[in-house]
Enzyme design. Structure first.
Site, short mmCIF file in Angstrom:
data_model
loop_
_atom_site.label_atom_id
_atom_site.label_comp_id
_atom_site.label_asym_id
_atom_site.label_seq_id
_atom_site.Cartn_x
_atom_site.Cartn_y
_atom_site.Cartn_z
N CYS A 1 20.98 -3.75 27.75
CA CYS A 1 19.77 -3.78 28.29
C CYS A 1 19.39 -5.07 28.68
CB CYS A 1 18.70 -2.95 27.46
SG CYS A 1 17.97 -3.70 26.18
N GLY A 2 18.32 -5.33 29.35
CA GLY A 2 18.05 -6.66 29.83
C GLY A 2 17.80 -7.50 28.57
N GLY B 1 18.41 -6.79 25.33
CA GLY B 1 19.27 -6.15 24.15
C GLY B 1 18.23 -5.86 22.80
N MET C 1 17.60 -1.75 23.25
CA MET C 1 18.62 -1.12 22.83
C MET C 1 19.10 -1.07 21.31
SD MET C 1 19.56 0.65 25.27
CE MET C 1 21.07 1.55 24.65
N HIS D 1 30.80 -9.39 8.02
CA HIS D 1 29.69 -9.26 6.88
C HIS D 1 29.00 -7.89 6.93
CE1 HIS D 1 29.75 -13.85 6.45
NE2 HIS D 1 30.93 -13.53 6.11
N ARG E 1 32.90 -8.11 -1.21
CA ARG E 1 31.45 -8.37 -1.53
C ARG E 1 30.53 -7.91 -0.63
NH1 ARG E 1 28.80 -13.22 0.51
NH2 ARG E 1 30.57 -14.38 1.70
#
Length: 84
Positions: A8-9, A11, A14, A41, A75
């Site tokens: 999207c423009g 982010g 979204m 991670h 981990r």
């Protein structure tokens, strides 16, 4: 599908939308290093991009790195399982 890409423009919108769904770990990535770390991670399974904030070349690099980087596990696996 196991992975997806949302755009999207900025982010941000979204990111909010995709992370409302169970089992989705969406990561808004503005550069290749963020994309790599989101996979290593956090085992992100949806890449979110802000179309107004990055150019096409950078977007291509971010997508490439995100798709090629595996989850490191170890981990990080316990924390990811707590998210789900």
């Amino acid at each position: 599908n196991k992975r997806g890409i949302a755009i999207c423009g900025s982010g941000i919108g979204m990111s909010i939308v995709v992370n409302r769904h169970r089992g989705v770990r969406g990561a808004l990535c503005m550069d290749a290093n963020m994309a790599k770390l989101s996979r290593l991670h956090n085992d992100s399974n949806v890449l979110v991009l802000g179309a107004r904030l990055i150019n096409k070349g950078m977007a291509g690099e971010i997508v490439r790195v995100w798709l090629e980087t595996p989850f490191e596990g170890g981990r990080h696996a316990r924390r990811v399982s707590q998210i789900d």
